[in-house]
Design an enzyme around this catalytic site. Structure first.
Site, PDB file in Angstrom:
ATOM      1  N   HIS A   1       0.840  -1.205   0.000  1.00  0.00           N
ATOM      2  CA  HIS A   1       0.000   0.000   0.000  1.00  0.00           C
ATOM      3  C   HIS A   1       0.872   1.250   0.000  1.00  0.00           C
ATOM      4  O   HIS A   1       2.074   1.179   0.269  1.00  0.00           O
ATOM      5  CB  HIS A   1      -0.919   0.027   1.230  1.00  0.00           C
ATOM      6  CG  HIS A   1      -2.120  -0.875   1.086  1.00  0.00           C
ATOM      7  ND1 HIS A   1      -2.083  -2.197   1.409  1.00  0.00           N
ATOM      8  CD2 HIS A   1      -3.385  -0.611   0.642  1.00  0.00           C
ATOM      9  CE1 HIS A   1      -3.279  -2.741   1.176  1.00  0.00           C
ATOM     10  NE2 HIS A   1      -4.078  -1.802   0.713  1.00  0.00           N
TER      11      HIS A   1
ATOM     12  N   LYS B   1      -0.636   5.035   4.472  1.00  0.00           N
ATOM     13  CA  LYS B   1      -1.523   4.100   5.171  1.00  0.00           C
ATOM     14  C   LYS B   1      -1.005   3.894   6.595  1.00  0.00           C
ATOM     15  O   LYS B   1       0.155   3.561   6.810  1.00  0.00           O
ATOM     16  CB  LYS B   1      -1.594   2.772   4.415  1.00  0.00           C
ATOM     17  CG  LYS B   1      -2.587   1.811   5.033  1.00  0.00           C
ATOM     18  CD  LYS B   1      -2.977   0.706   4.073  1.00  0.00           C
ATOM     19  CE  LYS B   1      -3.930  -0.270   4.724  1.00  0.00           C
ATOM     20  NZ  LYS B   1      -5.202   0.331   5.157  1.00  0.00           N
TER      21      LYS B   1
END
Ligand SMILES: NC(=O)c1ccc[n+]([C@@H]2O[C@H](COP(=O)([O-])OP(=O)(O)OC[C@H]3O[C@@H](n4cnc5c(N)ncnc54)[C@H](O)[C@@H]3O)[C@@H](O)[C@H]2O)c1
Length: 238
Positions: free
Chosen positions: A135, A139
């Site tokens: 990700h 995040k």
């Protein structure tokens, strides 16, 4: 439908764009800059609430929507230690709650493929299974909510794995979930079964946030007028 957007960041903006295109109106949009507007009274003016803030505030926001008697769709990840409490509150209030670690249609189909593959591999002792998720660097939670769902689906049927871990260890009973953070990366999940003879791998790659946002709006349309606890499987008929 009149929608309350609780969390007006990357996801909130993507959801607004799709919701408006589908004929809905945004009654309330709350971010950290106007958090004073995030009141039960304001939420009550909406038909449905969509919550995408983050791990720290999700539980409190979900409860606020339940108190306002407004069905709530929640996409914030990293707060699952309090999910069961939210379910109790929802049932007590006779409200409606739909949480999904991932709203994209593709990932929800990927969940079904993962469950089937996990069943097939459950008795194949020569294969070791690992999960990898990638990700963007903003995040905040790791592993991703989606990776946790995938891990739990495997743990449910694989007798060789007892728990998931996020750091490599020596216990064969641990299911390793590797988290990588790099930009740009809206979200990649890989399940690998490896043996000396061969490997089997399934992979889902999100190209952008559109899939999550569309799924969240579909979930809001589904939950409007309903009572109870739901998931994306209910929305998509999986
Ligand atoms: N379930 C899914 O399909 C899915 C998909 C993408 C992201 N997510 C999750 O959704 C969450 C939000 O993601 P994002 O990329 O939009 O993040 P973001 O940082 O871009 O946006 C978060 C928004 O929430 C607001 N906010 C933060 N704390 C708040 C509070 N206490 N009260 C009100 N507003 C508050 C921020 O001001 C911002 O507007 C994260 O937990 C992320 O992991 C889930």
């Amino acid at each position: 439908m009149k929608i309350a957007l609780i969390g007006y960041g990357k996801m909130g903006h993507a959801i607004e764009e799709i919701a408006v295109k589908r004929g809905h109106t945004i009654e309330l949009a709350v971010s950290i800059e106007n958090v004073e507007d995030n009141t039960v009274e304001n939420i009550r003016k909406a038909d449905v609430a969509i919550e995408f803030t983050g791990p720290e505030s999700a539980f409190e926001n979900v409860n606020k929507c339940l108190e306002a008697k407004v069905p709530v769709v929640c996409g914030s990840t990293g707060w699952l230690d309090r999910y069961q409490e939210a379910v109790w509150n929802c049932n007590e209030q006779n409200g409606a709650l739909l949480y999904a670690s991932n709203f994209s249609i593709g990932v929800n189909i990927f969940f079904e493929v993962n469950k089937r593959l996990a069943q097939l591999m459950a008795s194949q002792k020569e294969y070791d299974v690992t999960i990898e998720e990638i990700h963007h660097t903003q995040k905040r939670d790791a592993p991703s909510g989606t990776a946790i769902t995938l891990a739990e689906q495997i743990l449910e049927v694989n007798p060789l794995k007892k728990q998931w871990i996020n750091q490599p260890g020596n216990n064969k009973g641990d299911l390793l979930v590797i988290s990588k953070r790099e930009d740009p990366a809206p979200g990649t999940h890989i399940i690998r079964y490896q043996s000396d003879i061969d490997d089997i791998e399934i992979k889902h790659t999100a190209h952008n946030r559109y899939g999550f946002a569309l799924g969240a709006v579909l979930a809001a349309e589904f939950i409007y007028g309903r009572r109870g606890i739901f998931n994306m499987g209910d929305v998509l008929g999986l």
